[in-house]
Design a protein around this motif. Structure first.
Motif, PDB file in Angstrom:
ATOM      1  N   ALA A 121       0.844  -1.193   0.000  1.00 25.96           N
ATOM      2  CA  ALA A 121       0.000   0.000   0.000  1.00 25.96           C
ATOM      3  C   ALA A 121       0.884   1.249   0.000  1.00 25.96           C
ATOM      4  CB  ALA A 121      -0.921   0.010   1.207  1.00 25.96           C
ATOM      5  N   VAL A 122       0.576   2.194  -0.872  1.00 23.76           N
ATOM      6  CA  VAL A 122       1.386   3.409  -1.008  1.00 23.76           C
ATOM      7  C   VAL A 122       0.483   4.621  -1.212  1.00 23.76           C
ATOM      8  CG1 VAL A 122       3.406   2.225  -1.947  1.00 23.76           C
ATOM      9  CG2 VAL A 122       1.644   3.073  -3.496  1.00 23.76           C
ATOM     10  N   HIS A 123       0.993   5.798  -0.788  1.00 20.76           N
ATOM     11  CA  HIS A 123       0.262   7.059  -0.927  1.00 20.76           C
ATOM     12  C   HIS A 123       0.844   7.907  -2.063  1.00 20.76           C
ATOM     13  CE1 HIS A 123      -0.677   6.402   3.463  1.00 20.76           C
ATOM     14  NE2 HIS A 123      -1.843   6.853   3.054  1.00 20.76           N
ATOM     15  N   PRO A 171       5.542   8.578  -8.747  1.00 18.41           N
ATOM     16  CA  PRO A 171       5.151   7.322  -9.398  1.00 18.41           C
ATOM     17  C   PRO A 171       6.283   6.657 -10.171  1.00 18.41           C
ATOM     18  CG  PRO A 171       4.173   9.207 -10.514  1.00 18.41           C
ATOM     19  CD  PRO A 171       4.742   9.717  -9.237  1.00 18.41           C
ATOM     20  N   GLY A 172       7.221   7.450 -10.706  1.00 20.31           N
ATOM     21  CA  GLY A 172       8.346   6.848 -11.418  1.00 20.31           C
ATOM     22  C   GLY A 172       9.266   6.084 -10.482  1.00 20.31           C
ATOM     23  N   VAL A 173       9.500   6.630  -9.294  1.00 20.85           N
ATOM     24  CA  VAL A 173      10.336   5.948  -8.308  1.00 20.85           C
ATOM     25  C   VAL A 173       9.654   4.664  -7.851  1.00 20.85           C
ATOM     26  CG1 VAL A 173      11.400   6.142  -6.026  1.00 20.85           C
ATOM     27  CG2 VAL A 173      11.389   8.114  -7.572  1.00 20.85           C
ATOM     28  N   LEU A 174       8.345   4.734  -7.578  1.00 22.78           N
ATOM     29  CA  LEU A 174       7.617   3.536  -7.173  1.00 22.78           C
ATOM     30  C   LEU A 174       7.616   2.496  -8.287  1.00 22.78           C
ATOM     31  CD1 LEU A 174       5.853   2.056  -5.099  1.00 22.78           C
ATOM     32  CD2 LEU A 174       3.858   3.097  -6.221  1.00 22.78           C
ATOM     33  N   ALA A 175       7.416   2.937  -9.525  1.00 22.53           N
ATOM     34  CA  ALA A 175       7.413   2.003 -10.648  1.00 22.53           C
ATOM     35  C   ALA A 175       8.717   1.223 -10.702  1.00 22.53           C
ATOM     36  CB  ALA A 175       7.181   2.750 -11.957  1.00 22.53           C
ATOM     37  N   LYS A 176       9.844   1.914 -10.502  1.00 27.63           N
ATOM     38  CA  LYS A 176      11.146   1.254 -10.529  1.00 27.63           C
ATOM     39  C   LYS A 176      11.299   0.292  -9.350  1.00 27.63           C
ATOM     40  CE  LYS A 176      15.271   0.778 -12.382  1.00 27.63           C
ATOM     41  NZ  LYS A 176      15.419   0.152 -13.719  1.00 27.63           N
ATOM     42  N   ARG A 207      -5.179  13.434  -8.462  1.00 26.00           N
ATOM     43  CA  ARG A 207      -3.750  13.094  -8.395  1.00 26.00           C
ATOM     44  C   ARG A 207      -3.551  11.583  -8.486  1.00 26.00           C
ATOM     45  NH1 ARG A 207      -0.524  15.112  -3.211  1.00 26.00           N
ATOM     46  NH2 ARG A 207      -2.000  13.684  -2.198  1.00 26.00           N
ATOM     47  N   THR A 208      -4.380  10.820  -7.800  1.00 25.88           N
ATOM     48  CA  THR A 208      -4.258   9.364  -7.822  1.00 25.88           C
ATOM     49  C   THR A 208      -4.413   8.817  -9.228  1.00 25.88           C
ATOM     50  OG1 THR A 208      -4.975   9.063  -5.542  1.00 25.88           O
ATOM     51  CG2 THR A 208      -5.343   7.230  -7.038  1.00 25.88           C
ATOM     52  N   GLU A 209      -5.372   9.337  -9.974  1.00 28.29           N
ATOM     53  CA  GLU A 209      -5.588   8.833 -11.332  1.00 28.29           C
ATOM     54  C   GLU A 209      -4.358   9.081 -12.207  1.00 28.29           C
ATOM     55  OE1 GLU A 209      -8.920   9.026 -14.913  1.00 28.29           O
ATOM     56  OE2 GLU A 209      -9.447   9.562 -12.856  1.00 28.29           O
ATOM     57  N   GLU A 210      -3.777  10.266 -12.089  1.00 31.87           N
ATOM     58  CA  GLU A 210      -2.549  10.537 -12.828  1.00 31.87           C
ATOM     59  C   GLU A 210      -1.425   9.600 -12.384  1.00 31.87           C
ATOM     60  OE1 GLU A 210      -1.128  14.520 -12.992  1.00 31.87           O
ATOM     61  OE2 GLU A 210      -3.076  15.379 -13.509  1.00 31.87           O
ATOM     62  N   PHE A 211      -1.340   9.362 -11.101  1.00 36.27           N
ATOM     63  CA  PHE A 211      -0.309   8.497 -10.525  1.00 36.27           C
ATOM     64  C   PHE A 211      -0.397   7.097 -11.123  1.00 36.27           C
ATOM     65  CE2 PHE A 211       1.619   5.841  -7.277  1.00 36.27           C
ATOM     66  CZ  PHE A 211       2.606   6.627  -6.687  1.00 36.27           C
TER      67      PHE A 211
END
Length: 404
Positions: free
Chosen positions: A95-97, A103-108, A150-154
Motif C-alpha cells: 500500500a502506497v500514498h 510514481p516513477g520511483v515507485l514504478a522502478k 492526483r491518484t488517477e494521474e499516478f
C-alpha cells in the motif's frame, strides 16, 4: 436467494488475501487478547502459513503516524519485499500514498521487487485520509476529490512506465518526458503488468477505479451496499470505454475486492459472543480519535458518500469496517456468506482475524473447502464449470491446520 449479477465471474474461483499485521495492536482497536505480532519473524511465518493454506495475496498496510492505537508501524514497501523474498507463491501488495511517492520511483521499486519475486509484486494505491501524516511531513494536503485527480494521474504513470518505452504524460501533478524503465516487469502469462489495486468508497473513488484500476478494494459492506459500489465502478468503466455496452461482454472493468473480519467458531453463538467481547473491550479513546480523523473522508465529499461516512462506533472498532461484511459464525455459515457476495460480483476477500497464524490456517482447512464446493455447485447450476487450474491447490498447495 441472491440474484446473479451480470458482472459475476462464476467460472473463476474466489481469491483470498489477508491483511499483513505490520502495525502494532492487531486488526481491532480493542483490549481483547489478540495473538498477533507486528514483528517480521511473526509475519514471515504467517506468510508461509497463508500460502500453504490457499491464500493468494497479502496486503501490507501503509501508516506513518500513530492512529487507531497503532503506535508502531513498519514501512509497507520494504516489509512487502521482505515477505516476497521469504515466500514462493504468495503475491504481496504494497500500500502506497500518492503525494509521498513519485510514481516513477515507485514504478522502478516495484519492477525490482517483481524480479526478486518472479512476478509476485503488486501495489494498492491509497489516496490518503490522515491529514496529519501529510502536513506534519510538510507535504501538500489536497481536498477529497482533488486527491483522486492526483491518484488517477499516478496510476496512469505506473501503467505507462511498466508497459511502454519512451513514455510521456503531461498532467496537473506529474509530467513524464520520454522515459523508459529497464528492465520491464516480469512477463507473467495473463498479467499485463504488476497488478494495481485501488480503494475507496466515495463516488470519486468509484469513478477513478472504473477508469484506471485493475482491482477495486472496498471497506466492509453489506450485500446491498456493495452492489451500489460495484454499479458505480462498472458505470465509470463503461463511460471510459473500457466496456463494450450494457452487457459488458468483454468484462473490461476492474475486479472487486471486499474487506471482511472473520470470526469462525463452532457455533454462531460463540462467534457472536466473541464479536460482543471485541466491541465491549474497545479502546474507546483510540476509536473516537480514529473516528474524528476518518469521518472527514465522507463528510468532505459533495454527496456525503465515502469510507466511514456511515460507520458507527461499533463498526470502527475494526478500522476498515470489517464487521459489516458479516463473516461471522460457523465455517458453513461464513462460506455461504462468501458465495452470496460472489453472486453480486466479488472476486476477492481481504480478511482479518484476532489470532492471525492460527485462524488463517483454520480458514484454509475449514472454510475454503466448503467455499470451493459451493462455488462449483453454483457454476454448474448456471451452465459453466469452476476452473480451479490456477488456484494454489492446483499448484501443489494443500490446506492444512498449522500448529502456530
Amino acid at each position: 436467494m441472491t440474484d446473479i449479477s451480470s458482472v459475476a465471474r462464476l467460472s473463476e474461483p474466489l481469491k483470498f488475501a489477508y491483511w499483513v499485521p505490520n502495525v502494532s495492536g492487531g486488526l481491532v482497536v480493542s483490549t481483547i487478547e489478540q495473538r498477533t505480532g507486528w514483528d517480521f519473524d511473526y509475519n514471515k511465518k504467517l506468510a508461509r502459513i497463508a500460502e500453504d493454506s490457499g491464500f493468494e495475496y497479502a496486503l501490507t498496510q501503509t501508516r506513518y503516524a500513530a492512529s487507531y492505537g497503532a503506535d508502531k508501524q513498519h514501512e509497507a514497501t520494504s516489509f512487502s519485499l521482505a515477505l516476497l523474498a521469504a515466500t514462493e507463491r504468495l503475491k504481496v501488495i504494497s500500500a502506497v500514498h500518492p503525494g509521498m511517492w513519485h510514481p516513477g520511483v515507485l514504478a522502478k521499486f516495484i519492477i525490482t521487487a517483481d524480479h526478486i519475486s518472479n512476478g509476485r509484486a503488486a501495489v494498492n494505491i491509497v489516496s490518503g485520509w490522515l491529514k496529519d501524516e501529510f502536513t506534519n511531513f510538510g507535504l501538500e494536503w489536497l481536498e477529497h476529490d482533488e486527491r483522486y485527480v492526483r491518484t488517477e494521474e499516478f496510476i496512469k504513470v505506473l501503467r505507462g512506465l511498466w508497459t511502454e518505452q519512451e513514455y510521456s504524460q503531461a498532467g496537473k501533478y506529474y509530467n513524464i518526458n520520454n522515459f523508459t524503465l529497464q528492465p520491464a516487469p516480469v512477463d507473467v502469462p495473463g498479467r499485463a503488468h504488476p497488478e494495481i489495486f485501488f480503494g475507496g468508497n466515495s463516488t470519486a473513488a468509484q469513478a477513478t477505479a472504473g477508469r484506471v484500476a485493475d482491482w477495486y478494494f472496498s471497506n466492509g459492506k453489506d450485500l446491498e451496499g456493495f452492489k451500489e459500489n460495484i454499479a458505480g465502478v462498472v458505470a465509470a468503466a463503461g463511460a471510459a470505454r473500457r466496456g463494450t455496452g450494457d452487457a459488458l461482454p468483454s468484462l473490461d472493468f476492474p475486479k472487486f475486492g471486499l474487506n471482511g473480519f472473520v470470526i469462525a467458531r463452532d457455533s454462531e453463538k460463540e462467534a457472536r459472543d466473541t464479536l460482543r467481547e471485541i466491541v465491549g473491550k474497545a479502546h474507546k479513546p483510540a476509536v473516537e480519535g480514529f473516528r474524528a480523523a476518518v469521518q472527514e473522508a465522507g463528510a468532505s465529499t459533495k454527496d456525503g458518500k465515502g469510507m466511514w461516512a456511515d460507520s458507527s462506533f461499533e463498526d470502527l472498532v475494526q478500522y476498515n469496517d470489517g464487521f459489516k461484511t458479516q463473516l461471522i459464525g460457523t465455517p458453513e455459515q461464513i462460506a455461504e456468506r462468501i458465495v452470496a457476495y460472489k453472486k453480486i460480483g466479488v472476486n476477492l476477500f481481504l480478511t482479518g482475524y484476532l489470532h492471525f497464524q492460527e485462524e488463517v490456517a483454520a480458514f484454509g482447512a475449514d472454510i475454503l473447502p466448503i467455499v470451493r464446493e459451493l462455488e462449483a455447485e453454483l457454476a454448474r447450476k448456471h451452465g459453466v464449470e469452476l476452473d480451479l487450474s490456477q488456484t494454489p491447490a492446483a499448484n501443489g498447495t494443500t490446506s492444512k491446520l498449522v500448529n502456530a
